[in-house]
Design a protein around this motif. Structure first.
Motif, PDB file in Angstrom:
ATOM      1  N   SER A 156       6.790   6.219   3.045  1.00 44.61           N
ATOM      2  CA  SER A 156       7.763   6.838   3.611  1.00 44.61           C
ATOM      3  C   SER A 156       8.753   5.842   4.415  1.00 44.61           C
ATOM      4  CB  SER A 156       7.215   7.763   4.653  1.00 44.61           C
ATOM      5  OG  SER A 156       6.309   7.039   5.530  1.00 44.61           O
ATOM      6  N   ARG A 175      -3.740   2.156  -5.777  1.00 42.72           N
ATOM      7  CA  ARG A 175      -2.920   2.951  -4.705  1.00 42.72           C
ATOM      8  C   ARG A 175      -2.096   1.959  -4.166  1.00 42.72           C
ATOM      9  NH1 ARG A 175      -4.134   7.444  -6.507  1.00 42.72           N
ATOM     10  NH2 ARG A 175      -6.038   8.020  -6.931  1.00 42.72           N
ATOM     11  N   SER A 176      -1.229   1.436  -4.732  1.00 47.36           N
ATOM     12  CA  SER A 176      -0.049   0.769  -4.264  1.00 47.36           C
ATOM     13  C   SER A 176       1.246   0.954  -5.220  1.00 47.36           C
ATOM     14  CB  SER A 176      -0.441  -1.062  -4.399  1.00 47.36           C
ATOM     15  OG  SER A 176      -0.561  -1.282  -5.691  1.00 47.36           O
ATOM     16  N   PRO A 206       0.904  -1.165  -0.012  1.00 48.19           N
ATOM     17  CA  PRO A 206       0.035   0.093   0.103  1.00 48.19           C
ATOM     18  C   PRO A 206       0.765   1.019  -0.144  1.00 48.19           C
ATOM     19  CG  PRO A 206      -1.038  -1.834   1.567  1.00 48.19           C
ATOM     20  CD  PRO A 206       0.359  -2.253   1.133  1.00 48.19           C
ATOM     21  N   GLU A 207       0.214   2.382  -0.654  1.00 46.57           N
ATOM     22  CA  GLU A 207       0.965   3.654  -0.700  1.00 46.57           C
ATOM     23  C   GLU A 207       1.406   4.226   0.515  1.00 46.57           C
ATOM     24  OE1 GLU A 207      -1.012   6.936  -2.641  1.00 46.57           O
ATOM     25  OE2 GLU A 207      -2.989   6.285  -1.925  1.00 46.57           O
ATOM     26  N   ASN A 208       0.433   3.999   1.482  1.00 47.54           N
ATOM     27  CA  ASN A 208       0.907   4.508   2.778  1.00 47.54           C
ATOM     28  C   ASN A 208       2.178   4.221   3.694  1.00 47.54           C
ATOM     29  OD1 ASN A 208       0.124   2.004   3.735  1.00 47.54           O
ATOM     30  ND2 ASN A 208      -1.917   2.556   4.847  1.00 47.54           N
TER      31      ASN A 208
END
Length: 368
Positions: free
Chosen positions: A215, A251-252, A210-212
């Motif tokens: 970071s 969204r990955s 997942p994109e979250n």
């Protein structure tokens, strides 16, 4: 007379009752009598204690990935022709430059000999013109013509050499060759796949997260991979590539890991379970058997100055029977690990230190 016998019988019964009550009272008053508490041990309760351990815990995410060889190609012929020799067996490991297939090259051999003969004539003619040019007995135009003929002859020789080399298929890199359906004598062309060649020394695994987590991603992070083809085995690798874009549909973000594959256990196209370790930390930990739960509180019993003391701790992850202790314990704490069903806070104990948990009494009504 009957009345007298009745009176005497009543007196005997009363006397027996009085005697029984006296004996019972004496027995209850005896200091050697065993009561309900007779099973309780005298003195402090014997327990074993263990130290707080330091264990590596990690934050990780799971995904599914697809394996691919670091280099993988379909080998095809550079030219059409008849197969004269197949120089490999499926599954062979070959080195860069090894000949894998040869085509009939008789015409190309003849063309090369003709080109070499033409080149020899052109070299001789140029040498004569060069000598005459030095003495001034030849025009510059004749010299340039001889030089041009030499260059064309060299080009023809080079072209014939390439055509001859095209009759052989060589391994462009070291790897493992796959299956082939060709047989000697068969005609092939530039669209015919001869075999496959895979560099399996390192396997690349593509997967997405997942994109979250963007970071927290960086090259070099450790990944652990498992496959249904190898039950119980864990393959370790490192993140080598992180995509520069997030997939707007899922969204990955796509990642690629490299996994050493010295024994060739993994091959391209395999389905793998990926365990990506985002970060690792060294943390205090205790065996889950010594942990008790009271509502939302997590409790352990410590041995301090010969007395059992109950403390509340904050826990984190669980790993192989060990529970992460986020706070509440010091490095020198001694944890009571046995007779937990009999120990109560404030009770006097006789502690025997142990390096590790050897035996833990079962606890009822507790969870960990």
């Amino acid at each position: 007379m009957r009345a007298l016998k009745a009176v005497l019988g009543l007196l005997v019964i009363l006397a027996a009752s009085a005697g029984g009550l006296y004996v019972t009272d004496r027995l209850l008053a005896s200091p050697n009598a065993t009561g309900p508490s007779g099973d309780e041990p005298a003195g402090p309760l014997a327990v074993e204690t263990i130290p707080v351990e330091t264990v590596t815990f990690s934050d990780a995410v799971r995904a599914v990935g697809t394996a691919r060889a670091r280099k993988a190609i379909d080998l095809v012929a550079e030219a059409s022709g008849r197969v004269t020799r197949i120089a490999f067996h499926p599954g062979d490991e070959v080195a860069k430059g090894d000949i894998l297939l040869e085509l009939d090259d008789r015409a190309e051999q003849a063309d090369l000999k003709a080109a070499e003969a033409t080149l020899a004539e052109a070299q001789a003619a140029f040498a004569r013109q060069e000598q005459l040019n030095k003495t001034g007995n030849a025009s510059d135009a004749a010299y340039q013509t001889a030089k041009g003929a030499l260059l064309r002859a060299e080009a023809e020789r080079d072209r014939a050499t390439v055509s001859l080399e095209d009759r052989r298929i060589r391994a462009p890199f070291a790897g493992v060759v796959g299956l082939t359906d060709l047989v000697e004598g068969q005609m092939v062309d530039a669209a015919t796949v001869v075999t496959t060649l895979d560099d399996l020394s390192v396997i690349e695994v593509d997967f997405s997260v997942p994109e979250n987590l963007l970071s927290r991603l960086r090259p070099g992070q450790r990944v652990e991979l498992t496959s249904a083809a190898w039950p119980g085995r864990i393959f370790e690798g490192r993140i080598s590539r992180i995509d520069t874009r997030v997939d707007d549909a899922t969204r990955s973000i796509a990642l690629r890991a490299e996994v050493p594959n010295r024994d060739r256990a993994l091959v391209g196209g395999m389905f793998l379970q990926v365990h990506l370790v985002l970060d690792e930390r060294q943390q205090f930990a205790i065996p889950e058997q010594v942990l008790s739960v009271d509502g939302e509180r997590n409790l352990v019993l410590l041995a301090r100055d010969g007395v059992a003391q109950q403390v509340e701790i904050t826990i984190g992850q669980q790993l192989d029977g060990m529970v992460e202790v986020v706070s509440g314990l010091s490095e020198d704490a001694r944890i009571i690990a046995t007779n937990l069903h009999r120990v109560a806070p404030g009770m006097e104990i006789r502690a025997t230190p142990r390096d590790r948990l050897t035996e833990a009494a079962p606890r009822t009504g507790e969870g960990g």
